[in-house]
Design an enzyme around this catalytic site. Structure first.
Site, PDB file in Angstrom:
ATOM      1  N   ASN A   9     -20.983 -23.283  13.634  1.00 35.84           N
ATOM      2  CA  ASN A   9     -22.308 -23.301  13.421  1.00 35.84           C
ATOM      3  C   ASN A   9     -22.849 -21.677  13.349  1.00 35.84           C
ATOM      4  O   ASN A   9     -23.021 -21.090  14.477  1.00 35.84           O
ATOM      5  CB  ASN A   9     -23.427 -24.079  14.227  1.00 35.84           C
ATOM      6  CG  ASN A   9     -24.982 -23.692  13.761  1.00 35.84           C
ATOM      7  OD1 ASN A   9     -25.402 -22.969  12.884  1.00 35.84           O
ATOM      8  ND2 ASN A   9     -25.977 -24.181  14.814  1.00 35.84           N
ATOM      9  N   TRP A  10     -22.847 -20.971  12.250  1.00 35.93           N
ATOM     10  CA  TRP A  10     -22.957 -19.541  12.270  1.00 35.93           C
ATOM     11  C   TRP A  10     -24.588 -19.208  12.488  1.00 35.93           C
ATOM     12  O   TRP A  10     -24.744 -18.091  12.866  1.00 35.93           O
ATOM     13  CB  TRP A  10     -22.716 -18.925  11.077  1.00 35.93           C
ATOM     14  CG  TRP A  10     -21.239 -18.905  10.722  1.00 35.93           C
ATOM     15  CD1 TRP A  10     -20.234 -19.692  11.797  1.00 35.93           C
ATOM     16  CD2 TRP A  10     -20.608 -18.602   9.608  1.00 35.93           C
ATOM     17  NE1 TRP A  10     -18.951 -19.493  11.250  1.00 35.93           N
ATOM     18  CE2 TRP A  10     -19.342 -18.728   9.788  1.00 35.93           C
ATOM     19  CE3 TRP A  10     -20.664 -17.777   8.529  1.00 35.93           C
ATOM     20  CZ2 TRP A  10     -18.092 -18.482   8.895  1.00 35.93           C
ATOM     21  CZ3 TRP A  10     -20.030 -17.663   7.457  1.00 35.93           C
ATOM     22  CH2 TRP A  10     -18.597 -17.875   7.832  1.00 35.93           C
ATOM     23  N   LYS A  11     -25.459 -20.202  12.642  1.00 33.70           N
ATOM     24  CA  LYS A  11     -26.879 -19.949  13.064  1.00 33.70           C
ATOM     25  C   LYS A  11     -27.220 -18.734  12.165  1.00 33.70           C
ATOM     26  O   LYS A  11     -26.892 -18.678  10.734  1.00 33.70           O
ATOM     27  CB  LYS A  11     -27.047 -19.521  14.518  1.00 33.70           C
ATOM     28  CG  LYS A  11     -26.354 -20.709  15.203  1.00 33.70           C
ATOM     29  CD  LYS A  11     -26.927 -20.692  16.515  1.00 33.70           C
ATOM     30  CE  LYS A  11     -26.337 -21.938  17.436  1.00 33.70           C
ATOM     31  NZ  LYS A  11     -26.792 -21.909  18.793  1.00 33.70           N
ATOM     32  N   HIS A  95     -30.683 -29.908  15.078  1.00 34.52           N
ATOM     33  CA  HIS A  95     -30.119 -29.074  16.011  1.00 34.52           C
ATOM     34  C   HIS A  95     -31.470 -28.593  17.137  1.00 34.52           C
ATOM     35  O   HIS A  95     -32.584 -28.563  16.451  1.00 34.52           O
ATOM     36  CB  HIS A  95     -29.820 -27.821  15.354  1.00 34.52           C
ATOM     37  CG  HIS A  95     -29.102 -26.957  16.355  1.00 34.52           C
ATOM     38  ND1 HIS A  95     -29.719 -25.864  17.249  1.00 34.52           N
ATOM     39  CD2 HIS A  95     -27.647 -26.733  16.708  1.00 34.52           C
ATOM     40  CE1 HIS A  95     -28.908 -25.462  18.158  1.00 34.52           C
ATOM     41  NE2 HIS A  95     -27.617 -25.706  17.729  1.00 34.52           N
ATOM     42  N   GLU A  97     -32.396 -26.123  18.287  1.00 39.56           N
ATOM     43  CA  GLU A  97     -33.284 -24.990  17.908  1.00 39.56           C
ATOM     44  C   GLU A  97     -34.093 -25.631  16.679  1.00 39.56           C
ATOM     45  O   GLU A  97     -35.293 -24.760  16.531  1.00 39.56           O
ATOM     46  CB  GLU A  97     -32.346 -23.779  17.229  1.00 39.56           C
ATOM     47  CG  GLU A  97     -31.564 -23.259  18.617  1.00 39.56           C
ATOM     48  CD  GLU A  97     -30.298 -22.514  18.384  1.00 39.56           C
ATOM     49  OE1 GLU A  97     -29.882 -22.419  16.989  1.00 39.56           O
ATOM     50  OE2 GLU A  97     -29.612 -22.232  19.315  1.00 39.56           O
ATOM     51  N   GLU A 182     -25.595 -31.908  22.583  1.00 39.58           N
ATOM     52  CA  GLU A 182     -25.697 -30.455  22.942  1.00 39.58           C
ATOM     53  C   GLU A 182     -26.995 -30.370  23.909  1.00 39.58           C
ATOM     54  O   GLU A 182     -28.065 -30.248  23.417  1.00 39.58           O
ATOM     55  CB  GLU A 182     -26.134 -29.914  21.665  1.00 39.58           C
ATOM     56  CG  GLU A 182     -25.171 -29.859  20.352  1.00 39.58           C
ATOM     57  CD  GLU A 182     -25.102 -28.882  19.514  1.00 39.58           C
ATOM     58  OE1 GLU A 182     -24.016 -28.039  19.383  1.00 39.58           O
ATOM     59  OE2 GLU A 182     -26.110 -28.137  19.367  1.00 39.58           O
ATOM     60  N   GLY A 188     -25.945 -21.184  24.056  1.00 41.76           N
ATOM     61  CA  GLY A 188     -26.013 -19.860  23.957  1.00 41.76           C
ATOM     62  C   GLY A 188     -26.424 -19.233  25.268  1.00 41.76           C
ATOM     63  O   GLY A 188     -26.573 -18.017  25.410  1.00 41.76           O
ATOM     64  N   SER A 228     -21.732 -23.703  24.327  1.00 43.67           N
ATOM     65  CA  SER A 228     -20.884 -22.509  25.148  1.00 43.67           C
ATOM     66  C   SER A 228     -19.198 -23.087  24.969  1.00 43.67           C
ATOM     67  O   SER A 228     -18.687 -22.750  25.958  1.00 43.67           O
ATOM     68  CB  SER A 228     -21.373 -22.202  26.609  1.00 43.67           C
ATOM     69  OG  SER A 228     -22.504 -21.637  26.271  1.00 43.67           O
ATOM     70  N   GLY A 250     -21.636 -19.194  19.244  1.00 46.14           N
ATOM     71  CA  GLY A 250     -21.090 -18.127  19.264  1.00 46.14           C
ATOM     72  C   GLY A 250     -19.635 -17.878  19.201  1.00 46.14           C
ATOM     73  O   GLY A 250     -19.332 -16.925  18.483  1.00 46.14           O
TER      74      GLY A 250
END
Ligand code: PGA
Length: 271
Positions: A9-11, A95, A97, A182, A188, A228, A250
């Site tokens: 997931n490149w966000k 997600h 976020e 998650e 992160g 992570s 990440g």
């Protein structure tokens, strides 16, 4: 049969040139691996470019979010059909976020600003159903915040999120989803959930799936861990029997480390 999976997931990272280079690196490093589903979820703006780079390899395309309506006056939103036409086969839904549940919020993120990220359980359910109806596989994310964990609410929160996300789906539809555990506090932050604990909570997720779709339903459903995941902890994570792979932020931004996650998953879980 559940499929081991490693999803990057490149966000909100990568302009077009960066996305192209990263996708090329992943194709070189992991594009011919079989027996593990390898997914890249670039930002919307880079989907088409990444689709052309991964064409002919085993890497598949995912989007990071979707809106449930097919078309219309929804400024700034993207439909399932649009994602499919860019080559997406998967979409991440719910997600933390997008739900406005950040592990490490920016210091200036007030409650008012957080409301921009407004996915509720009902929105997650509607998005997942729209994805399935349009032929995309939803990757539905669930997980507790640090405060919820400390209050001993982890299992209840995760169970409620799973049940709400699957509400109104047929057992056949449920069979077509991917889940991701998650824990918000591990995203992160560099803090990974201990593998046996992630394994335990994924057991809770599977029990919740069975409670909705019938005993044994969860057996064939891929459930990922996210938070992570990196080269030095991936082996311990995917060695756990309930953990079918990772949803990675990440460490997916470097082709070398992401490819290593895929290779280790293949070694441990691949057929
Ligand atoms: P992280 O992100 O690997 O950077 O912790 C995981 C995720 O948000 O899916």
């Amino acid at each position: 049969m559940r499929v081991p999976m490693m999803a990057g997931n490149w966000k909100m990272n990568c302009d077009l040139a960066e996305a192209e280079a990263l996708a090329r690196g992943v194709v070189e490093g992991a594009g011919s691996v079989e027996g593990v589903a390898v997914l890249l979820a670039p930002p919307f703006t880079a989907l088409e470019r990444v689709a052309s780079v991964i064409a002919g390899s085993n890497v598949k395309l995912a989007a990071q979010n979707v809106y449930w309506q097919e078309e219309g006056a929804y400024t700034g939103e993207i439909s399932v059909k649009m994602l499919a036409s860019c080559g997406c086969a998967y979409v991440i839904v719910g997600h933390s976020e997008r739900r406005g549940r950040f592990g490490v919020p920016e210091p200036d993120m007030t409650e008012d600003l957080l409301r921009v990220f407004g996915d509720t359980d009902a929105a997650v359910n509607t998005k997942a159903k729209a994805a399935l109806a349009g032929g995309l596989t939803p990757i539905i994310c669930v997980g507790e915040t640090l405060a919820e964990r400390e209050a001993d609410l982890t299992d209840a929160i995760v169970k409620d999120q799973v049940v709400a996300a699957l509400e109104g789906m047929t057992p056949e539809q449920i069979n077509g989803v991917v889940l991701a555990y998650e824990p918000v506090w591990a995203i992160g932050t560099g803090k990974t959930c201990e593998p046996p604990e992630a394994n335990r909570v994924i057991g809770v997720i599977r029990a919740a799936i069975d409670s909705v779709a019938g005993a044994g339903a969860a057996h064939d459903i891929t459930v990922l861990y996210g938070g992570s995941v990196k080269p030095d902890n991936v082996r311990a994570l995917v060695s756990q029997p309930e953990i079918d792979g990772g949803l990675v932020g990440g460490a997916s931004l470097k082709a070398g480390s992401f490819s290593e996650l895929v290779t280790v998953t293949k070694e441990v879980r691949g057929s």
